[in-house]
Scaffold this motif. Sequence first.
Motif, short mmCIF file in Angstrom:
data_model
loop_
_atom_site.label_atom_id
_atom_site.label_comp_id
_atom_site.label_asym_id
_atom_site.label_seq_id
_atom_site.Cartn_x
_atom_site.Cartn_y
_atom_site.Cartn_z
N PHE A 120 16.51 -1.45 17.32
CA PHE A 120 16.48 -0.27 16.44
C PHE A 120 16.27 -0.76 15.02
CE2 PHE A 120 18.74 3.29 14.16
CZ PHE A 120 17.76 4.23 14.41
N LEU A 121 15.01 -0.77 14.58
CA LEU A 121 14.63 -1.38 13.31
C LEU A 121 13.95 -0.38 12.39
CD1 LEU A 121 13.15 -4.67 14.79
CD2 LEU A 121 15.42 -4.35 13.78
N GLY A 122 14.01 -0.67 11.11
CA GLY A 122 13.35 0.16 10.11
C GLY A 122 12.59 -0.69 9.12
N ILE A 123 11.47 -0.15 8.64
CA ILE A 123 10.64 -0.81 7.63
C ILE A 123 10.47 0.18 6.48
CG2 ILE A 123 8.40 -1.85 7.13
CD1 ILE A 123 7.99 -2.07 10.18
N GLU A 124 10.83 -0.25 5.28
CA GLU A 124 10.63 0.61 4.11
C GLU A 124 9.39 0.13 3.36
OE1 GLU A 124 13.07 2.71 0.55
OE2 GLU A 124 13.79 0.77 1.22
N LEU A 125 8.51 1.08 3.05
CA LEU A 125 7.29 0.77 2.29
C LEU A 125 7.50 1.19 0.84
CD1 LEU A 125 4.50 1.88 4.79
CD2 LEU A 125 5.75 -0.29 4.64
N VAL A 126 7.19 0.27 -0.09
CA VAL A 126 7.41 0.53 -1.51
C VAL A 126 6.24 -0.01 -2.34
CG1 VAL A 126 9.94 0.48 -1.33
CG2 VAL A 126 8.70 -1.63 -1.79
N ASP A 127 6.13 0.50 -3.57
CA ASP A 127 5.15 -0.04 -4.50
C ASP A 127 5.78 -1.17 -5.32
OD1 ASP A 127 6.70 1.19 -6.47
OD2 ASP A 127 5.28 2.82 -6.83
N GLU A 151 7.11 -1.19 -8.21
CA GLU A 151 8.36 -0.78 -8.88
C GLU A 151 9.43 -0.36 -7.87
OE1 GLU A 151 5.31 0.86 -10.20
OE2 GLU A 151 5.15 -0.98 -11.40
N LEU A 152 9.19 -0.64 -6.60
CA LEU A 152 10.11 -0.33 -5.50
C LEU A 152 10.30 1.16 -5.27
CD1 LEU A 152 12.79 -3.13 -6.05
CD2 LEU A 152 10.73 -3.19 -4.64
N HIS A 153 9.29 1.96 -5.64
CA HIS A 153 9.30 3.39 -5.33
C HIS A 153 8.83 3.57 -3.89
CE1 HIS A 153 8.69 3.56 -9.81
NE2 HIS A 153 9.82 4.23 -9.64
N PRO A 154 9.49 4.40 -3.12
CA PRO A 154 9.09 4.63 -1.72
C PRO A 154 7.70 5.26 -1.62
CG PRO A 154 11.18 5.73 -2.23
CD PRO A 154 10.66 5.17 -3.50
N LEU A 155 7.01 4.96 -0.56
CA LEU A 155 5.63 5.42 -0.36
C LEU A 155 5.53 6.26 0.92
CD1 LEU A 155 3.87 2.07 -1.28
CD2 LEU A 155 4.05 4.11 -2.70
N ALA A 156 5.86 7.53 0.81
CA ALA A 156 5.88 8.42 1.98
C ALA A 156 4.49 8.58 2.59
CB ALA A 156 6.45 9.78 1.59
N GLU A 157 3.46 8.70 1.78
CA GLU A 157 2.10 8.91 2.30
C GLU A 157 1.64 7.71 3.13
OE1 GLU A 157 -2.40 9.78 0.61
OE2 GLU A 157 -0.68 10.19 -0.68
N LYS A 158 1.95 6.53 2.65
CA LYS A 158 1.55 5.32 3.38
C LYS A 158 2.41 5.13 4.64
CE LYS A 158 -0.49 3.07 -0.61
NZ LYS A 158 -1.88 3.31 -0.31
N THR A 159 3.66 5.56 4.58
CA THR A 159 4.52 5.52 5.76
C THR A 159 3.93 6.41 6.86
OG1 THR A 159 6.48 5.09 4.42
CG2 THR A 159 6.85 5.99 6.62
N ALA A 160 3.55 7.62 6.50
CA ALA A 160 2.93 8.53 7.47
C ALA A 160 1.64 7.95 8.03
CB ALA A 160 2.68 9.89 6.82
N TYR A 161 0.88 7.30 7.19
CA TYR A 161 -0.38 6.69 7.61
C TYR A 161 -0.13 5.63 8.69
CZ TYR A 161 -4.84 4.19 7.30
OH TYR A 161 -6.04 3.59 7.60
N VAL A 162 0.85 4.76 8.46
CA VAL A 162 1.16 3.71 9.43
C VAL A 162 1.61 4.32 10.76
CG1 VAL A 162 2.70 1.78 9.99
CG2 VAL A 162 1.71 1.97 7.70
N VAL A 163 2.49 5.30 10.69
CA VAL A 163 2.99 5.95 11.91
C VAL A 163 1.82 6.55 12.70
CG1 VAL A 163 4.37 7.89 12.78
CG2 VAL A 163 5.31 6.37 11.02
N ASN A 164 0.92 7.23 12.02
CA ASN A 164 -0.22 7.86 12.70
C ASN A 164 -1.22 6.84 13.23
OD1 ASN A 164 0.59 10.57 12.53
ND2 ASN A 164 -0.02 10.63 10.39
N ARG A 165 -1.47 5.78 12.47
CA ARG A 165 -2.40 4.75 12.94
C ARG A 165 -1.84 4.02 14.16
NH1 ARG A 165 -6.63 3.44 13.21
NH2 ARG A 165 -6.88 1.44 12.17
N MET A 166 -0.54 3.74 14.15
CA MET A 166 0.06 3.08 15.31
C MET A 166 -0.05 3.96 16.55
SD MET A 166 0.99 0.00 14.53
CE MET A 166 2.28 -0.59 15.64
#
Length: 99
Positions: A26-33, A35-50
């Motif tokens: 049970f693992l999690g990966i946080e995507l950030v820029d 400045e360590l701001h979260p990147l929701a759009e890129k997170t959704a992209y990875v989920v959909n591409r996978m």
Amino acid sequence: MALKSALKQLSKKFPIIGEVRGQGLFLGIELVDQELHPLAEKTAYVVNRMKEFGILMSSDRPNHTIIKIKPPLTFTIENAKEVIFYLHKIFGEDFMKII
């Protein structure tokens, strides 16, 4: 443990991976820029591409900025290698580059 270790290695190559956390499978990966701001759009992209590669993941948190990996109990080392292979491929795509 092999999957988490491989994800941490992947984070060294792709700084967009801000943190890898969790226990067991049970693992999690946080995507950030930078400045360590979260990147929701890129997170959704990875989920959909996978999903296009037949690997189901989901996003979590109120703003959907964590990729959750919850593989089945029959998950093998070969399955882990496949997940890492496709994540590497996706993180190398132009859309995933952070400026």
